[in-house]
Design a protein around this motif. Structure first.
Motif, mmCIF file in Angstrom:
data_model
loop_
_atom_site.group_PDB
_atom_site.id
_atom_site.type_symbol
_atom_site.label_atom_id
_atom_site.label_comp_id
_atom_site.label_asym_id
_atom_site.label_seq_id
_atom_site.Cartn_x
_atom_site.Cartn_y
_atom_site.Cartn_z
ATOM 1 N N PHE A 192 8.897 2.214 -1.085
ATOM 2 C CA PHE A 192 8.605 3.224 -0.066
ATOM 3 C C PHE A 192 9.344 2.945 1.231
ATOM 4 O O PHE A 192 9.291 1.849 1.766
ATOM 5 N N GLN A 193 10.051 3.926 1.722
ATOM 6 C CA GLN A 193 10.804 3.907 2.979
ATOM 7 C C GLN A 193 11.858 2.800 3.045
ATOM 8 O O GLN A 193 12.177 2.294 4.111
ATOM 9 N N ARG A 194 12.429 2.452 1.905
ATOM 10 C CA ARG A 194 13.464 1.412 1.893
ATOM 11 C C ARG A 194 14.645 1.821 2.764
ATOM 12 O O ARG A 194 15.104 2.962 2.720
ATOM 13 N N ASP A 195 15.124 0.900 3.551
ATOM 14 C CA ASP A 195 16.300 1.105 4.390
ATOM 15 C C ASP A 195 17.124 -0.176 4.311
ATOM 16 O O ASP A 195 16.838 -1.152 5.005
ATOM 17 N N ARG A 196 18.124 -0.168 3.422
ATOM 18 C CA ARG A 196 18.902 -1.377 3.139
ATOM 19 C C ARG A 196 19.350 -2.069 4.421
ATOM 20 O O ARG A 196 19.943 -1.455 5.302
ATOM 21 N N GLY A 197 19.045 -3.344 4.478
ATOM 22 C CA GLY A 197 19.457 -4.151 5.620
ATOM 23 C C GLY A 197 18.451 -4.200 6.747
ATOM 24 O O GLY A 197 18.441 -5.146 7.521
ATOM 25 N N SER A 198 17.587 -3.183 6.880
ATOM 26 C CA SER A 198 16.622 -3.227 7.975
ATOM 27 C C SER A 198 15.170 -3.232 7.484
ATOM 28 O O SER A 198 14.305 -3.771 8.164
ATOM 29 N N TYR A 199 14.896 -2.668 6.309
ATOM 30 C CA TYR A 199 13.536 -2.713 5.774
ATOM 31 C C TYR A 199 13.583 -2.730 4.251
ATOM 32 O O TYR A 199 14.035 -1.772 3.631
ATOM 33 N N GLU A 200 13.139 -3.834 3.691
ATOM 34 C CA GLU A 200 13.113 -4.009 2.240
ATOM 35 C C GLU A 200 11.660 -4.187 1.794
ATOM 36 O O GLU A 200 11.134 -5.291 1.783
ATOM 37 N N PRO A 201 10.976 -3.086 1.451
ATOM 38 C CA PRO A 201 9.569 -3.196 1.064
ATOM 39 C C PRO A 201 9.395 -3.861 -0.295
ATOM 40 O O PRO A 201 10.308 -3.866 -1.123
ATOM 41 N N GLU A 202 8.222 -4.412 -0.506
ATOM 42 C CA GLU A 202 7.889 -4.980 -1.808
ATOM 43 C C GLU A 202 7.799 -3.838 -2.821
ATOM 44 O O GLU A 202 7.259 -2.773 -2.526
ATOM 45 N N ALA A 203 8.326 -4.046 -3.998
ATOM 46 C CA ALA A 203 8.314 -3.011 -5.031
ATOM 47 C C ALA A 203 6.906 -2.788 -5.561
ATOM 48 O O ALA A 203 6.149 -3.736 -5.756
ATOM 49 N N GLN A 204 6.563 -1.512 -5.765
ATOM 50 C CA GLN A 204 5.327 -1.151 -6.440
ATOM 51 C C GLN A 204 5.696 -0.672 -7.839
ATOM 52 O O GLN A 204 6.685 0.040 -8.013
ATOM 53 N N ILE A 205 4.903 -1.055 -8.812
ATOM 54 C CA ILE A 205 5.132 -0.646 -10.194
ATOM 55 C C ILE A 205 4.201 0.525 -10.508
ATOM 56 O O ILE A 205 2.980 0.382 -10.379
#
Length: 146
Positions: A51-64
């Motif tokens: 959710f809301q991943r932004d490479r380099g500035s926000y890398e959220p934990e993956a939800q399955i």
């Protein structure tokens, strides 16, 4: 200020990555080709929601996701066409899916969705301004943007 992008995230699988949109607390809308591999004619494996991943500035934990729903007839249509990577207008009409989760997919928020029982959807067919939201895609020709 971030709307309509506030509820967009990245979906990853063994065949690549794509975009999804949180429409309900535990539901993410996406395209059918995101969850169905038309090369293998089977469901993709290794689905993850970021959710809301932004490479380099926000890398959220993956939800399955707990699972997904694929629009009726999509896999049959893609199988009948036998054209991996190239879909016909008939399969594009069925190219809809939703991921569902045991936990909140949008950290307490969701964007909602628009529904209509009309044979002709008054909103989609109107002159009202519309926006398709997702991650950028390279290689989209100008005749496909509009």
């Amino acid at each position: 200020a971030d709307l309509p992008y506030a509820y967009v995230g990245q979906i990853r699988s063994n065949v690549g990555s794509s975009t999804g949109f949180v429409v309900k607390e535990r539901v993410v809308a996406t395209a059918g080709h995101v969850v169905f591999d038309d090369g293998a004619l089977a469901a993709v494996q290794g689905l993850q929601w970021r959710f809301q991943r932004d490479r380099g500035s926000y890398e959220p934990e993956a939800q399955i996701p707990r699972g997904f729903y694929l629009f009726d007839g999509y896999s049959a249509q893609r199988t009948a066409e036998g054209t991996p990577g190239t879909s016909s207008p008939a399969s594009q009409e069925l190219d809809v899916a939703a991921l569902y989760f045991d936990e909140d997919a949008g950290r307490g928020g969701f964007g909602g969705f628009l529904a209509s029982d009309s044979a002709v959807n008054e909103w989609l067919n109107s002159d009202a301004r519309k926006m398709v939201v997702g991650y950028p895609v390279e290689g989209v020709t100008a005749d496909k943007v509009g």
